[in-house]
Design a protein around this motif. Structure first.
Motif, PDB file in Angstrom:
ATOM      1  N   GLU A  55      39.551  46.995  39.696  1.00 14.57           N
ATOM      2  CA  GLU A  55      40.439  46.893  38.540  1.00 14.57           C
ATOM      3  C   GLU A  55      39.811  47.451  37.274  1.00 14.57           C
ATOM      4  O   GLU A  55      40.479  48.132  36.483  1.00 14.57           O
ATOM      5  CB  GLU A  55      40.817  45.428  38.337  1.00 14.57           C
ATOM      6  N   GLU A  56      38.525  47.163  37.048  1.00 18.98           N
ATOM      7  CA  GLU A  56      37.869  47.649  35.831  1.00 18.98           C
ATOM      8  C   GLU A  56      37.861  49.171  35.785  1.00 18.98           C
ATOM      9  O   GLU A  56      38.066  49.769  34.728  1.00 18.98           O
ATOM     10  CB  GLU A  56      36.442  47.109  35.745  1.00 18.98           C
ATOM     11  N   ARG A  57      37.624  49.789  36.932  1.00 25.46           N
ATOM     12  CA  ARG A  57      37.635  51.257  36.994  1.00 25.46           C
ATOM     13  C   ARG A  57      39.021  51.794  36.640  1.00 25.46           C
ATOM     14  O   ARG A  57      39.153  52.746  35.861  1.00 25.46           O
ATOM     15  CB  ARG A  57      37.227  51.711  38.390  1.00 25.46           C
ATOM     16  N   ASP A  58      40.063  51.188  37.191  1.00 28.05           N
ATOM     17  CA  ASP A  58      41.432  51.632  36.911  1.00 28.05           C
ATOM     18  C   ASP A  58      41.771  51.489  35.429  1.00 28.05           C
ATOM     19  O   ASP A  58      42.427  52.357  34.834  1.00 28.05           O
ATOM     20  CB  ASP A  58      42.432  50.833  37.753  1.00 28.05           C
ATOM     21  N   ILE A  59      41.320  50.398  34.822  1.00 29.29           N
ATOM     22  CA  ILE A  59      41.595  50.171  33.402  1.00 29.29           C
ATOM     23  C   ILE A  59      40.925  51.242  32.549  1.00 29.29           C
ATOM     24  O   ILE A  59      41.525  51.806  31.626  1.00 29.29           O
ATOM     25  CB  ILE A  59      41.121  48.764  32.987  1.00 29.29           C
ATOM     26  N   LEU A  60      39.667  51.526  32.847  1.00 26.50           N
ATOM     27  CA  LEU A  60      38.919  52.528  32.072  1.00 26.50           C
ATOM     28  C   LEU A  60      39.527  53.915  32.229  1.00 26.50           C
ATOM     29  O   LEU A  60      39.619  54.681  31.259  1.00 26.50           O
ATOM     30  CB  LEU A  60      37.456  52.529  32.502  1.00 26.50           C
ATOM     31  N   GLY A 143      38.647  42.714  26.176  1.00 27.49           N
ATOM     32  CA  GLY A 143      38.694  41.974  27.425  1.00 27.49           C
ATOM     33  C   GLY A 143      37.615  42.416  28.399  1.00 27.49           C
ATOM     34  O   GLY A 143      36.962  41.599  29.048  1.00 27.49           O
ATOM     35  N   LEU A 144      37.406  43.742  28.506  1.00 26.75           N
ATOM     36  CA  LEU A 144      36.358  44.253  29.393  1.00 26.75           C
ATOM     37  C   LEU A 144      34.977  43.838  28.896  1.00 26.75           C
ATOM     38  O   LEU A 144      34.099  43.460  29.686  1.00 26.75           O
ATOM     39  CB  LEU A 144      36.447  45.775  29.481  1.00 26.75           C
ATOM     40  N   ALA A 145      34.774  43.912  27.582  1.00 29.29           N
ATOM     41  CA  ALA A 145      33.480  43.525  27.026  1.00 29.29           C
ATOM     42  C   ALA A 145      33.227  42.039  27.208  1.00 29.29           C
ATOM     43  O   ALA A 145      32.082  41.612  27.421  1.00 29.29           O
ATOM     44  CB  ALA A 145      33.415  43.889  25.540  1.00 29.29           C
ATOM     45  N   THR A 146      34.293  41.235  27.151  1.00 28.30           N
ATOM     46  CA  THR A 146      34.134  39.796  27.328  1.00 28.30           C
ATOM     47  C   THR A 146      33.609  39.471  28.717  1.00 28.30           C
ATOM     48  O   THR A 146      32.788  38.564  28.891  1.00 28.30           O
ATOM     49  CB  THR A 146      35.481  39.081  27.089  1.00 28.30           C
TER      50      THR A 146
END
Length: 380
Positions: A55-60, A143-146
């Protein structure tokens, strides 16, 4: 992430301040800078995505795609004036370097601040959709940094607090001893004793604190006893219901869960009442609490690394006022760095946090110096 409609995505290429009929040189320079920064920011998100999955990859990658839409807007406005690609701003270049070589939460914290300072909301040549994109991007990156902050918060907290305590406490000790009029050798020995005693105290305190907190959290985590005991419960005095009521469920949801556990469920019930199976939680050793040994070791090492700074001038043979002046400068620089790191990771201004740490540390040393002078006067 939805794409803006064509009518909101771009403005006519001949849009310019009233009365000019064409873009001014200042407009062109500003648009070229925006273009360079959008390209750099898209590259940052793509570089970060290479170190992520799921998910993180898709968001970035979605963020990079959005920056690409903004890039297309400035290209359309510039038209034949686009010229050769110009360098991105120093901030964007720094982000790119960190993303390529580290890919850590520090990059996301910097990106969060960058998105929050976007000028598009006040720029007449940026669309409303672009300004809204940047506002949303700030929350997405936050959100990602959190997630990253939560993974390192426990050990990082011990490290930062340990270093700061070492800097401030040992500087105060050294300054107070020197102000009392004792020999430089005594000041040095006092500083070394303060380093060792403080580091051991900090390590022990962090170990007990974190271990106790983890034990407290473990004591509140539900067990799987309900699965084993359910078949043998008295149906007329079913205390399993009390378990789920105590966990905060509504009575309807608790009764539904009891029926599931007892194997009595045979009805067309509200599917939302069927909760997920109670599977054991996988303990994450990098959650916000951190590990006891990790916190203790970080606290010991960083307290010692901070506490050694005030005694460095004395170790190298300086004495008196010159030694105190050098110690103050070294500690001041270190306090600026630790405060800046805290500000960076918290998404606030590194400079303001660094100056706050500096004021607190030097203020404590100044008070101790005055007390040392008074003590030396009374004893003398």
């Amino acid at each position: 992430m939805s794409h803006p409609t064509h009518s909101n995505q771009s403005k006519p290429t001949d849009e310019a301040p009233p009365g000019t009929g064409k873009p001014t040189p200042a407009d062109l320079r500003r648009w070229r800078q925006y273009l360079a920064d959008e390209r750099a920011e898209a590259a940052v998100y793509r570089d970060l995505a290479q170190n992520r999955d799921g998910e993180e990859r898709d968001i970035l990658l979605a963020l990079a795609e959005a920056e690409g839409r903004h890039e297309a807007h400035w290209l359309q406005l510039l038209g034949e004036h686009a010229g050769k690609p110009r360098p991105a701003s120093f901030r964007s270049q720094l982000l790119g370097f960190l993303a390529r070589h580290f890919g850590s939460v520090f990059v996301l914290a910097l990106a969060q601040r960058a998105e929050g300072r976007s000028p598009y909301a006040k720029d007449p040549n940026a669309t409303d959709a672009m300004a809204a994109d940047e506002q949303i991007h700030e929350e997405v990156v936050r959100g990602l940094a959190t997630r990253g902050r939560n993974r390192l918060a426990g050990t990082f907290r011990a490290a930062v607090f340990g270093a700061n305590d070492g800097l401030v406490s040992n500087l105060s000790l050294v300054v107070g001893m020197a102000a009392s009029g004792v020999a430089s050798g005594v000041v040095l020995l006092s500083g070394i004793a303060g380093l060792l005693a403080g580091a051991m105290s900090m390590a022990a305190g962090e170990f007990v604190s974190v271990r106790s907190q983890r034990e407290l959290l473990a004591a509140t985590r539900p067990t799987q006893i309900t699965l084993a005991a359910a078949p043998n419960l008295d149906l007329e005095h079913n205390e399993l219901l009390l378990v789920y009521l105590a966990r905060g469920m509504s009575r309807e949801a608790a009764e539904h869960r009891v029926a599931e556990r007892m194997g009595l469920l045979n009805c067309d019930c509200d599917p939302s009442l069927s909760l997920q199976p109670e599977l054991p939680e996988t303990e994450d050793e990098h959650e916000a609490v951190g590990t006891a040994w990790g916190a203790a070791l970080s606290s010991f090492c960083f307290f010692a690394s901070g506490a050694v700074v005030p005694i460095l001038p004395f170790l190298f043979g300086l004495t008196g006022v010159p030694a105190l002046a050098v110690a103050g400068v070294l500690v001041g620089l270190a306090l600026l760095v630790t405060g800046g790191i805290v500000g960076l990771l918290s998404g606030t201004s590194p400079l303001s946090r660094g100056l706050r740490q500096l004021a607190i540390g030097l203020g404590a040393a100044a008070v101790t110096y005055v007390l040392g002078l008074a003590f030396g006067t009374v004893v003398g």
